[in-house]
Motif scaffolding. Structure first.
Motif, PDB file in Angstrom:
ATOM      1  N   UNK A  38       0.853  -1.185   0.000  1.00  0.00           N
ATOM      2  CA  UNK A  38       0.000   0.000   0.000  1.00  0.00           C
ATOM      3  C   UNK A  38       0.891   1.238   0.000  1.00  0.00           C
ATOM      4  N   UNK A  39       0.300   2.368  -0.241  1.00  0.00           N
ATOM      5  CA  UNK A  39       1.076   3.613  -0.253  1.00  0.00           C
ATOM      6  C   UNK A  39       1.697   3.884   1.119  1.00  0.00           C
ATOM      7  N   UNK A  40       1.057   3.394   2.177  1.00  0.00           N
ATOM      8  CA  UNK A  40       1.589   3.575   3.534  1.00  0.00           C
ATOM      9  C   UNK A  40       2.566   2.478   3.935  1.00  0.00           C
ATOM     10  N   UNK A  41       2.581   1.378   3.193  1.00  0.00           N
ATOM     11  CA  UNK A  41       3.464   0.248   3.494  1.00  0.00           C
ATOM     12  C   UNK A  41       4.026  -0.282   2.172  1.00  0.00           C
ATOM     13  N   UNK A  42       4.791   0.559   1.508  1.00  0.00           N
ATOM     14  CA  UNK A  42       5.297   0.264   0.172  1.00  0.00           C
ATOM     15  C   UNK A  42       6.460  -0.722   0.231  1.00  0.00           C
ATOM     16  N   UNK A  43       6.477  -1.629  -0.748  1.00  0.00           N
ATOM     17  CA  UNK A  43       7.565  -2.602  -0.860  1.00  0.00           C
ATOM     18  C   UNK A  43       8.144  -2.532  -2.264  1.00  0.00           C
ATOM     19  N   UNK A 132      13.748 -10.826  -3.552  1.00  0.00           N
ATOM     20  CA  UNK A 132      12.976 -10.556  -2.339  1.00  0.00           C
ATOM     21  C   UNK A 132      12.326  -9.189  -2.393  1.00  0.00           C
ATOM     22  N   UNK A 133      11.270  -9.074  -1.589  1.00  0.00           N
ATOM     23  CA  UNK A 133      10.635  -7.783  -1.381  1.00  0.00           C
ATOM     24  C   UNK A 133      11.306  -7.082  -0.203  1.00  0.00           C
ATOM     25  N   UNK A 134      11.496  -5.779  -0.343  1.00  0.00           N
ATOM     26  CA  UNK A 134      12.071  -4.935   0.695  1.00  0.00           C
ATOM     27  C   UNK A 134      11.048  -3.879   1.078  1.00  0.00           C
ATOM     28  N   UNK A 135      10.896  -3.633   2.373  1.00  0.00           N
ATOM     29  CA  UNK A 135      10.083  -2.511   2.825  1.00  0.00           C
ATOM     30  C   UNK A 135      10.800  -1.227   2.447  1.00  0.00           C
ATOM     31  N   UNK A 136      10.033  -0.264   1.972  1.00  0.00           N
ATOM     32  CA  UNK A 136      10.599   0.989   1.472  1.00  0.00           C
ATOM     33  C   UNK A 136      10.119   2.157   2.313  1.00  0.00           C
ATOM     34  N   UNK A 137      11.067   2.880   2.881  1.00  0.00           N
ATOM     35  CA  UNK A 137      10.786   4.155   3.539  1.00  0.00           C
ATOM     36  C   UNK A 137      11.550   5.220   2.770  1.00  0.00           C
ATOM     37  N   UNK A 149      15.777   0.639   2.394  1.00  0.00           N
ATOM     38  CA  UNK A 149      15.137  -0.619   2.035  1.00  0.00           C
ATOM     39  C   UNK A 149      15.548  -1.670   3.058  1.00  0.00           C
ATOM     40  N   UNK A 150      14.572  -2.355   3.654  1.00  0.00           N
ATOM     41  CA  UNK A 150      14.887  -3.399   4.636  1.00  0.00           C
ATOM     42  C   UNK A 150      14.046  -4.635   4.352  1.00  0.00           C
ATOM     43  N   UNK A 151      14.616  -5.798   4.670  1.00  0.00           N
ATOM     44  CA  UNK A 151      13.857  -7.047   4.524  1.00  0.00           C
ATOM     45  C   UNK A 151      14.088  -8.011   5.686  1.00  0.00           C
ATOM     46  N   UNK A 153      16.877  -9.120   6.798  1.00  0.00           N
ATOM     47  CA  UNK A 153      18.272  -9.576   6.701  1.00  0.00           C
ATOM     48  C   UNK A 153      19.206  -8.455   6.272  1.00  0.00           C
ATOM     49  N   UNK A 154      18.736  -7.650   5.340  1.00  0.00           N
ATOM     50  CA  UNK A 154      19.575  -6.611   4.742  1.00  0.00           C
ATOM     51  C   UNK A 154      18.936  -5.241   4.894  1.00  0.00           C
ATOM     52  N   UNK A 155      19.786  -4.229   5.042  1.00  0.00           N
ATOM     53  CA  UNK A 155      19.356  -2.841   5.007  1.00  0.00           C
ATOM     54  C   UNK A 155      20.176  -2.140   3.937  1.00  0.00           C
ATOM     55  N   UNK A 156      19.481  -1.557   2.984  1.00  0.00           N
ATOM     56  CA  UNK A 156      20.108  -0.839   1.869  1.00  0.00           C
ATOM     57  C   UNK A 156      19.632   0.600   1.924  1.00  0.00           C
ATOM     58  N   UNK A 157      20.416   1.502   1.342  1.00  0.00           N
ATOM     59  CA  UNK A 157      19.977   2.897   1.356  1.00  0.00           C
ATOM     60  C   UNK A 157      20.474   3.617   0.117  1.00  0.00           C
ATOM     61  N   UNK A 158      19.797   4.712  -0.161  1.00  0.00           N
ATOM     62  CA  UNK A 158      20.187   5.548  -1.283  1.00  0.00           C
ATOM     63  C   UNK A 158      19.758   6.974  -1.057  1.00  0.00           C
ATOM     64  N   UNK A 159      20.505   7.880  -1.645  1.00  0.00           N
ATOM     65  CA  UNK A 159      20.170   9.294  -1.597  1.00  0.00           C
ATOM     66  C   UNK A 159      20.613   9.898  -2.920  1.00  0.00           C
TER      67      UNK A 159
END
Length: 194
Positions: A38-43, A132-137, A149-151, A153-159
């Motif tokens: 969902x827009x509030x819980x984007x993956x 895999x799907x990652x939760x997106x903030x 991006x988190x799942x 096991x892993x945390x990824x980031x970008x700017x």
């Protein structure tokens, strides 16, 4: 009457003497950004690269375009080969051509995105060692997009910083992501939220 160019050649004569070897050519790839939730819980769907370059890094599903297909067809084919998903309604994000974006050679990519309301169950295939799907903030402003991006096991980031005309101009941070996929993801977020 056949038209002749400034050298006096017809189109057939010009094409007979034309040599593509005289011009450097890039390789062409297509990438797919797949959102769900969902827009509030984007993956976001990512693969883990099973080969070089960026072995073990996360990336968007994608790959090289074959001579007998369009970039849209290649994006769908690569998505299916690497994740088992078959998405037909995809939208253009943009073209990515920054020199050096791929360490192998000169590579230009066309990226597409899709938003799937129903959950997806990706299965890694082809040259992807995992999917895999990652939760997106994310935080989106007029000139930057920062995301995590988190799942589990892993945390990824970008700017990514955008220019005044809205094009991604600088990847400020790209932790754990292959190629320039942070810029593609940032652009996809902007398109999805527009």
């Amino acid at each position: 009457m056949e038209l002749r160019d400034k050298n006096g050649l017809t189109e057939a004569e010009f094409l007979a003497s034309y040599s593509p070897k005289n011009y450097p050519r890039p390789s062409l790839t297509a990438d797919a950004v797949i959102f769900t939730g969902t827009k509030d819980n984007l993956k976001l769907l990512l693969i883990k690269r099973g080969g070089h370059p960026f072995l073990g890094c996360h990336a968007l599903p994608g790959g090289f375009v074959n001579p007998n297909e369009t970039v849209e067809q290649a994006a769908r084919r690569e998505l299916n080969e690497e994740t088992g998903l078959t998405e037909t309604k995809m939208f253009l994000i943009g073209v990515y051509s920054k020199p050096g974006r791929d360490p192998r050679t000169w590579v230009v990519s066309t990226a597409f995105y899709a938003y799937l309301e129903n959950g997806v169950n990706p299965k890694a295939g082809d040259d992807a060692s995992d999917a895999k799907l990652f939760s997106l903030e994310y935080k989106l402003t007029s000139d930057t997009c920062t995301f995590t991006l988190t799942n589990g096991e892993d945390t990824l980031s970008g700017s990514v910083r955008f220019s005044q005309d809205g094009m991604p101009t600088e990847i400020i941070n790209s932790e754990g992501l292959a190629f320039d996929h942070a810029a593609i993801i940032a652009d996809a977020i902007r398109k999805l939220m527009a």
